[in-house]
Write a protein that holds these residues in place. Structure first.
Motif, PDB file in Angstrom:
ATOM      1  N   MET A 145      16.121  37.597   6.756  1.00  0.00           N
ATOM      2  CA  MET A 145      14.906  38.193   7.301  1.00  0.00           C
ATOM      3  C   MET A 145      15.101  38.615   8.758  1.00  0.00           C
ATOM      4  O   MET A 145      14.664  39.688   9.182  1.00  0.00           O
ATOM      5  CB  MET A 145      13.746  37.198   7.204  1.00  0.00           C
ATOM      6  N   GLU A 146      15.766  37.773   9.542  1.00  0.00           N
ATOM      7  CA  GLU A 146      16.018  38.111  10.940  1.00  0.00           C
ATOM      8  C   GLU A 146      16.830  39.401  11.049  1.00  0.00           C
ATOM      9  O   GLU A 146      16.540  40.260  11.899  1.00  0.00           O
ATOM     10  CB  GLU A 146      16.769  36.967  11.619  1.00  0.00           C
ATOM     11  N   ALA A 147      17.851  39.534  10.198  1.00  0.00           N
ATOM     12  CA  ALA A 147      18.701  40.723  10.255  1.00  0.00           C
ATOM     13  C   ALA A 147      17.903  41.983   9.933  1.00  0.00           C
ATOM     14  O   ALA A 147      18.070  43.029  10.579  1.00  0.00           O
ATOM     15  CB  ALA A 147      19.877  40.564   9.287  1.00  0.00           C
ATOM     16  N   VAL A 148      17.028  41.910   8.940  1.00  0.00           N
ATOM     17  CA  VAL A 148      16.196  43.059   8.589  1.00  0.00           C
ATOM     18  C   VAL A 148      15.230  43.384   9.721  1.00  0.00           C
ATOM     19  O   VAL A 148      15.066  44.548  10.111  1.00  0.00           O
ATOM     20  CB  VAL A 148      15.426  42.783   7.277  1.00  0.00           C
ATOM     21  N   ILE A 149      14.595  42.385  10.272  1.00  0.00           N
ATOM     22  CA  ILE A 149      13.604  42.595  11.337  1.00  0.00           C
ATOM     23  C   ILE A 149      14.249  43.227  12.566  1.00  0.00           C
ATOM     24  O   ILE A 149      13.659  44.094  13.222  1.00  0.00           O
ATOM     25  CB  ILE A 149      12.920  41.262  11.687  1.00  0.00           C
ATOM     26  N   ARG A 150      15.476  42.824  12.877  1.00  0.00           N
ATOM     27  CA  ARG A 150      16.162  43.392  14.044  1.00  0.00           C
ATOM     28  C   ARG A 150      16.450  44.884  13.858  1.00  0.00           C
ATOM     29  O   ARG A 150      16.656  45.597  14.843  1.00  0.00           O
ATOM     30  CB  ARG A 150      17.475  42.635  14.300  1.00  0.00           C
ATOM     31  N   ARG A 151      16.468  45.358  12.624  1.00  0.00           N
ATOM     32  CA  ARG A 151      16.701  46.782  12.379  1.00  0.00           C
ATOM     33  C   ARG A 151      15.475  47.622  12.726  1.00  0.00           C
ATOM     34  O   ARG A 151      15.602  48.821  12.992  1.00  0.00           O
ATOM     35  CB  ARG A 151      17.082  47.002  10.909  1.00  0.00           C
ATOM     36  N   CYS A 152      14.303  46.999  12.717  1.00  0.00           N
ATOM     37  CA  CYS A 152      13.068  47.750  12.982  1.00  0.00           C
ATOM     38  C   CYS A 152      12.054  46.831  13.663  1.00  0.00           C
ATOM     39  O   CYS A 152      10.961  46.595  13.127  1.00  0.00           O
ATOM     40  CB  CYS A 152      12.520  48.302  11.666  1.00  0.00           C
TER      41      CYS A 152
END
Length: 283
Positions: free
Chosen positions: A261-268
């Motif tokens: 989830m952190e990795a996805v959130i950092r994308r946007c």
């Protein structure tokens, strides 16, 4: 209230987003607790000041676009353009011939994610999504009717809803849930989320482990100026640990999911709900 929502549902998306941005900033200005929480959560994740400010308006756009998504006729597709990135990844997960668990954070237009999946893949493999019923009766009834669409069923965040999702997976169907949603007490573990302990659901990993389902990530980015949406499909960056081995329990699985989830959130980051009460004590 329903009449007002129906009137708003006929507005073009760009106008709804303009209204939503204003409402987002109004909420930010009038609620000191929301303002403090948004700033603190964004700071934990190292979000820039520009992205943090942008997230205020994006949170309002999320709310303002709901009438357009919820109140169109059930047999009509999403009214605005929907583009896909990673469609091949999702297709490969479906080709495994098993049930599929899709994980979606509180990012962008997560209401679109399930509807877009049902629209594109529902004929092949329907989806059931987990949701937390609203406290107000009229809104709860609206959620139950508006979210249910062809090839898209809903399951409340209760024991009955969990059983419904298990049955769907055993039939080889798809389920979707928000793993960064704080679960009720007894249904989660405390593991880091952006460096701070957060009560994190164990349901997502247990569904996969109990049914042998595949698992993937699905999230929707809101395009500027009402141009529509981009639905992103990704594989889980690291596999869930085997629950039968040492170190493969609930905490290890929850940490894998939180890192994803952190990795996805950092994308946007500007479209994440930083004002969500992620670190609260469970009910």
């Amino acid at each position: 209230m329903l009449g007002l929502l129906r009137w708003l549902s006929a507005w073009p998306l760009w106008l709804l987003h303009a209204l939503g941005s204003a409402l987002g900033w109004l909420t930010y200005a009038l609620s000191p607790s929301y303002r403090r929480r948004l700033r603190a959560n964004a700071a934990l994740a190292g979000v820039s000041a520009a992205d943090r400010r942008a997230s205020v308006g994006e949170a309002g756009r999320l709310v303002a676009e709901l009438p357009r998504l919820w109140l169109r006729p059930a047999d009509r597709p999403i009214a605005d353009a929907v583009h896909w990135e990673g469609r091949e990844t999702l297709q490969a997960l479906l080709d495994r011939g098993k049930g599929l668990v899709l994980l979606t954070p509180h990012l962008g237009s997560f209401e679109v994610s399930a509807q877009a999946y049902a629209q594109a893949f529902g004929d092949r493999q329907p989806i059931t999504v987990l949701y937390r019923p609203a406290r107000k009766r009229w809104l709860r009834e609206l959620e139950e009717t508006a979210r249910a669409r062809p090839a898209l069923a809903t399951a409340p965040a209760t024991l009955a809803g969990v059983r419904q999702m298990l049955r769907a997976l055993k039939r080889g169907e798809t389920v979707g849930l928000l793993p960064d949603q704080v679960p009720p007490e007894g249904m989660g573990v405390w593991v880091p989320f952006f460096g701070q302990p957060a009560y994190t659901m164990t349901l997502a990993a247990r569904l996969v482990q109990q049914t042998g389902a595949a698992v993937g990530l699905l999230w929707t980015e809101r395009l500027p100026h009402g141009r529509g949406y981009v639905v992103h499909a990704d594989a889980l960056p690291e596999p869930l640990p085997d629950a039968s081995t040492a170190g493969g329990g609930d905490e290890a699985s929850a940490q894998v999911i939180n890192r994803a989830m952190e990795a996805v959130i950092r994308r946007c980051p500007r479209q994440y709900l930083w004002g969500y009460h992620r670190y609260k004590q469970p009910r």
